[in-house]
Design a protein around this motif. Structure first.
Motif, mmCIF file in Angstrom:
data_model
loop_
_atom_site.group_PDB
_atom_site.id
_atom_site.type_symbol
_atom_site.label_atom_id
_atom_site.label_comp_id
_atom_site.label_asym_id
_atom_site.label_seq_id
_atom_site.Cartn_x
_atom_site.Cartn_y
_atom_site.Cartn_z
ATOM 1 N N GLY A 149 0.799 -1.217 0.000
ATOM 2 C CA GLY A 149 0.000 0.000 0.000
ATOM 3 C C GLY A 149 0.831 1.267 0.000
ATOM 4 O O GLY A 149 0.359 2.311 -0.440
ATOM 5 N N PHE A 150 2.060 1.165 0.503
ATOM 6 C CA PHE A 150 2.920 2.351 0.428
ATOM 7 C C PHE A 150 3.165 2.728 -1.030
ATOM 8 O O PHE A 150 3.173 3.890 -1.388
ATOM 9 C CB PHE A 150 4.275 2.090 1.085
ATOM 10 C CG PHE A 150 4.223 2.029 2.594
ATOM 11 C CD1 PHE A 150 3.725 3.101 3.316
ATOM 12 C CD2 PHE A 150 4.657 0.908 3.273
ATOM 13 C CE1 PHE A 150 3.668 3.055 4.699
ATOM 14 C CE2 PHE A 150 4.600 0.855 4.653
ATOM 15 C CZ PHE A 150 4.106 1.932 5.368
ATOM 16 N N ALA A 207 -3.762 2.688 2.226
ATOM 17 C CA ALA A 207 -2.847 2.905 1.101
ATOM 18 C C ALA A 207 -3.086 4.254 0.433
ATOM 19 O O ALA A 207 -2.168 4.854 -0.112
ATOM 20 C CB ALA A 207 -3.004 1.772 0.079
ATOM 21 N N THR A 222 -0.965 6.763 2.591
ATOM 22 C CA THR A 222 0.414 6.544 3.004
ATOM 23 C C THR A 222 1.354 6.899 1.856
ATOM 24 O O THR A 222 1.107 6.503 0.720
ATOM 25 C CB THR A 222 0.661 5.075 3.426
ATOM 26 O OG1 THR A 222 0.201 4.204 2.395
ATOM 27 C CG2 THR A 222 -0.043 4.754 4.726
ATOM 28 N N VAL A 248 3.185 6.703 -2.489
ATOM 29 C CA VAL A 248 2.072 6.690 -3.430
ATOM 30 C C VAL A 248 0.766 6.666 -2.656
ATOM 31 O O VAL A 248 0.335 5.634 -2.179
ATOM 32 C CB VAL A 248 2.150 5.461 -4.360
ATOM 33 C CG1 VAL A 248 1.017 5.518 -5.383
ATOM 34 C CG2 VAL A 248 3.480 5.422 -5.072
ATOM 35 N N GLY A 249 0.157 7.818 -2.508
ATOM 36 C CA GLY A 249 -1.120 7.889 -1.810
ATOM 37 C C GLY A 249 -1.987 8.905 -2.517
ATOM 38 O O GLY A 249 -1.824 10.110 -2.364
HETATM 39 NA NA NA Z 1 0.137 4.507 -0.229
#
Ligand code: NA
Ligand code: NA
Lengths: 195, 427, 326
Positions: free
Chosen positions: B328-329, B369, B372, B375-376
């Motif tokens: 999710g990061f 995600a 965070t 990439v959010g």
């Molecule tokens: Na993210």
């Protein structure tokens, strides 16, 4: 010259996007009408199938507009740490990669359409929609996206060669950047940030 | 394959290549280096089949609905009305951010639209009233994620579509956890502002009469939620079809308030096309990547790895949660869902878990995600809308809300009934 | 010379894949080849492929072997609809006879349309009817809303006076409960495990949606590149170790799935339920045949072309005793 081309491209894509948006709205109206009709045990039939085709065509034709409006998501981690020239180089590089990839996609749409033409394929539904009929406008959208990307690449390259980094940024940068720089300066003067 | 893919992902993203294109590039890479088969020959078919999809047309419909609400000023009215109701709390307007996001989640199917809506309306207020920009914008980014949990939800539609589970049931299942998250966000805001009052700006108490008048402003959006959810549960329409009802409901409300004109419609349509194309490039890229990953045997690789670990069902869930937090990061959320669902969901269901419950758990992780770094999407949307300050501020501001989401994950694992109660009762 | 085959299986959540396809491709065939055949197996749903793309991509050579429901490919080959006509095969034996008769046609279709060679045809369980409405015969479907997939089934329902409605598989329980549809068609086992018995009362155990034949085919260029010995090995092994057992189990599976839904007999899958089993009469069959011969099959003949109709009459038609008027 380069900016004129980019401006024209942007205006054209805006018209395309309006047409695409209108067809989506029309499709929503069609679906709504079908829901109402079903209450009275009538139905157009096939609204979901048509929605699928509208979605495919709207998607492909919307792509170039999103490009013009800097709508495709990009991550701005390393790029934002560089100067105007480096940023412009990043932007041009990313755009070239996009143009190449999209060209490949547009190219690979053809075998899909070709197969449908050769087999005279019709959807496995009561509507029996000829697939070629809906696939050619879909493919045309991707081709237009590829052409628009390359035109943008060339125009942006010309701007870069002229050293007009601000113009490059406006046309192929990542949104919010200039505003961010300006506003950061203003924000620094505000009392709540002084503590 | 997994390490080289991770490196490739980071390098391409670092080069600021559009995320959707990065997914295609990874697919080409896997095709070239890890698969003996000419997968690129299937590219055109993947693009066609992914976009020729009646379920996904809910995406432009729900985005359009949100656009109409914002551009006709209804979002601003809602925000102002909620301000009357919640600004006495420590944290003041930050609660209005969360509450407006919650309300918009209830009508909008997408977190991006929700975050953009609230950010556009709220940001000017933050500067006027002297809020901490980090907490203020972090709350919008986090509140906006509720759009994919509280029904209707584009992501739940995609989940239901890919796992063949019931979308109305998923919608019901998301309701309680979604509301709990909203309350959790508000609780953590109160806590933070109680400890450090300077974060919170001005607290204001409004007279009861004003509060009641404000309530009238909230009616349209409550009505719209009722219309959308009502048509689904009365069995009149599928969730996708209900989206079209929502579009015309929003148009009707805008007209009722005398705020509907050609300009509003034009700008809403343009915004919809832009956001839809953006989402679809990512969805199509993810489909292609997924196709190459499956062909190169990632599923088997993961399955063997997990079998080798000899996990208990609970162990499996914890590993899965860990995977989503880490991925999710880096991975954009729809891509994350589309890429992982075909691999993870069968493992989870085979271990005896309910797919509807897991859908909700996954949505919380996906929400995380969204906020965070690096990439959010919601972080970027809020940053884009506020037009000042640094990206890092939004990221820091989102941290407390990430912790609330982690707590929600733990709660859902401990008490699956939080998600399953409503669908089982109203079945 | 050792070969690696990339194989794309059918729906990974259904018994045909788990009990027959997966063991055959990952164990039986590699072992029978003495290690000269290596298989990389996935499924089309795990690859997130559109069901209509499975054979298209096979023909393009994206992978070597693919299997899915033939009906998914009829957009590209309308003549393929003749493989799976509703209600002309009531038992697994009849269905097998129908498929055997159709096999040469199917082989030609796959060669010409999808550049591939047919290795096997196996059955999914027959597509039976779940109704949340009092029905006593096929004729009672008249005026009801029925969820079904596939053009031929939709036309068949229309000819019976029922209304075909398109609802996703996951939405069916809600749709049955809300009255969006009165009846829905799927495999008896799928309906049992998806809990359709909770929201429907009557079970009409006839293959209204046909048997959903699953065709296994190999890319033709790939097939021609294999040695004759290897071709024979694959053809023989798949017939004996995959096709035959899958057919042999089909009738028993149907019987026990129906028992699970209605409580008439043993249910190995779990708790038996108590749906009302609707007995289908000879009058129903006669009506079905009439509708097929007068409406549905002639329509198909018009779509596919008269040569295919003639071939069908000589093969499948002769096997099941149905004839399309030319
Ligand atoms: Na993210
Ligand atoms: Na929502």
């Amino acid at each position: 010259m380069a900016e004129t081309i980019l401006g024209a491209l942007r205006r054209f894509n805006r018209w395309v996007a309006l047409a695409v948006g209108a067809s989506l709205l029309l499709c929503a109206g069609f679906v709504l009408l079908d829901i109402v009709l079903r209450r009275f045990h009538a139905s157009f039939g096939g609204t979901d199938e048509i929605s699928g085709y509208v979605m495919a065509i709207a998607t492909s034709w919307g792509m170039a507009y999103a490009l013009s409006e800097l709508g495709h998501v990009r991550i701005d981690l390393i790029r934002s740490r560089g100067g105007p020239r480096l940023r412009a180089l990043f932007d041009l590089f990313a755009l070239s990669v996009l143009a190449a990839t999209v060209s490949l996609i547009a190219l690979k749409c053809w075998p899909v359409l070709e197969r449908s033409i050769l087999n005279s394929s019709r959807a496995n539904t009561p509507l029996e929609t000829p697939l070629a009929l809906v696939q050619w406008p879909w493919m045309a959208g991707w081709i237009w996206f590829a052409i628009a990307s390359w035109v943008t690449v060339l125009a942006a390259a010309a701007l870069l060669l002229q050293g007009r980094h601000d113009a490059v940024h406006r046309h192929i940068g990542i949104t919010g950047e200039i505003e961010e720089a300006e506003a950061a300066a203003v924000a620094a003067l505000r009392p709540e940030n002084a503590r | 394959m997994i390490p080289s893919m991770t490196v490739g992902l980071l390098v391409f993203l670092g080069l600021s290549i559009p995320v959707g294109i990065v997914l295609f590039l990874l697919g080409f890479g896997i095709d070239t280096f890890f698969s003996p088969f000419p997968l690129v020959r299937g590219l055109g078919n993947m693009v066609w089949s992914t976009s020729n999809n009646p379920t996904l047309i809910a995406i432009p419909f729900f985005v359009l609905l949100g656009e109409i609400l914002v551009r006709s000023g209804i979002a601003a009215r809602t925000y102002a009305a909620l301000d009357r109701w919640v600004s006495w709390l420590p944290g003041g307007l930050v609660h209005a951010n969360i509450a407006t996001a919650t309300m918009f989640s209830a009508t909008s199917g997408s977190s991006v639209a929700t975050a953009a809506t609230v950010a556009t309306v709220a940001m000017p207020q933050a500067e006027k009233l002297g809020y901490d920009p980090r907490l203020f914008s972090g709350a919008i980014a986090a509140g906006g994620t509720l759009g994919i949990m509280i029904p209707p939800s584009i992501n739940l539609i995609v989940y239901g579509f890919l796992t063949q589970s019931s979308i109305p049931q998923l919608f019901l299942a998301g309701l309680i956890p979604g509301l709990m998250l909203a309350l959790g966000f508000m609780a953590v805001t109160v806590l933070l502002c109680a400890i450090r009052p300077e974060l919170g700006g001005v607290r204001r108490v409004f007279p009861l009469a004003q509060m009641l008048r404000a309530l009238a402003q909230l009616l349209p959006i409550i009505l719209l939620f009722g219309i959308i959810v009502g048509t689904i549960y009365r069995g009149w329409a599928t969730p996708t079809e209900a989206a079209s009802v929502g579009v015309f409901g929003a148009l009707a409300i805008a007209a009722l308030f005398g705020r509907l004109d050609l300009g509003v419609i034009r700008e809403s349509l343009l915004g919809t096309v832009k956001v839809t194309a953006m989402i679809m490039l990512v969805v199509i890229g993810a489909s292609f990547l997924n196709f190459t990953l499956a062909s190169a045997g990632l599923g088997a690789e993961l399955q063997t790895m997990l079998d080798g670990l000899g996990l208990s069902p609970m162990g499996l869930i914890l590993v899965v949660v860990g995977i989503y937090v880490v991925l999710g990061f880096f991975i954009e959320t729809l891509s994350l869902m589309v890429v992982t669902i075909p691999i993870i969901v069968p493992l989870v269901v085979a271990a005896g878990f309910d797919p509807v419950w897991f859908g909700i758990l996954m949505i919380v992780l996906i929400e995380m995600a969204l906020i965070t770094p690096p990439v959010g999407l919601n972080l970027y949307v809020v940053q884009g809308a506020r037009k000042s300050g640094r990206m890092g501020e939004v990221m820091v501001g989102a941290v407390p809300y990430v912790l609330v989401m982690l707590a929600m994950v733990a709660l859902l694992i401990a008490m699956p009934q939080l998600a399953l109660f409503l669908p089982e009762t109203l079945r | 010379q050792s070969e690696t085959l990339s194989v794309v299986g059918s729906w990974s959540n259904l018994p045909l894949h788990n009990e027959y396809e997966a063991p055959f491709w990952s164990q039986t065939l590699p072992e029978a080849s003495g290690g000269t055949i290596d298989v990389a197996l996935t499924t089309h749903n795990q690859m997130n492929l559109g069901v209509g793309d499975v054979y298209r991509l096979l023909g393009e050579g994206v992978y070597d072997v693919a299997m899915t429901v033939a009906d998914y490919a009829v957009a590209d080959a309308p003549e393929l609809e003749g493989l799976d006509v509703p209600l002309i095969a009531m038992t697994a034996d009849e269905a097998r006879a129908m498929v055997e008769a159709a096999r040469p046609m199917v082989e030609d279709i796959y060669r010409d349309r999808f550049n591939s060679h047919v290795l096997a045809i196996a059955p999914y369980p027959p597509q039976v009817v779940f109704c949340n409405a009092e029905i006593e015969s096929l004729a009672d479907l008249q005026g009801l809303k029925v969820r079904a997939s596939g053009r031929m089934t939709a036309q068949f329902l229309e000819a019976l006076g029922a209304e075909g409605i398109n609802v996703g598989f996951g939405e069916v329980p809600g749709a049955l409960q809300n009255g969006v549809v009165d009846c829905a068609v799927t495999g008896a086992g799928s309906g049992y495990s998806a809990g359709w018995w909770e929201v429907s009362t009557h079970l009409l155990p006839i293959p209204l949606g046909g048997w959903d034949s699953v065709v296994t085919a190999i890319n033709l260029d790939r097939w021609n590149s294999l040695s004759p010995e290897m071709q024979t090995l694959i053809a023989d092994t798949i017939a004996a170790e995959f096709e035959a057992p899958a057919w042999a189990a089909a009738q028993d599976a149907l019987t026990s799935d129906i028992a699970c839904l209605t409580g008439n007999g043993d249910c190995p899958a779990g708790e038996a339920r108590d749906m009302v089993l609707v007995e289908v009469s000879d009058a129903d069959f006669a009506r079905a045949r009439e509708v097929l011969e007068t409406t549905v099959l002639p329509d198909w003949a018009a779509r596919a072309g008269s040569e295919w109709a003639a071939r069908w009459n000589e093969s499948v038609g002769a096997a099941v005793g149905v004839s399309i008027a030319q």
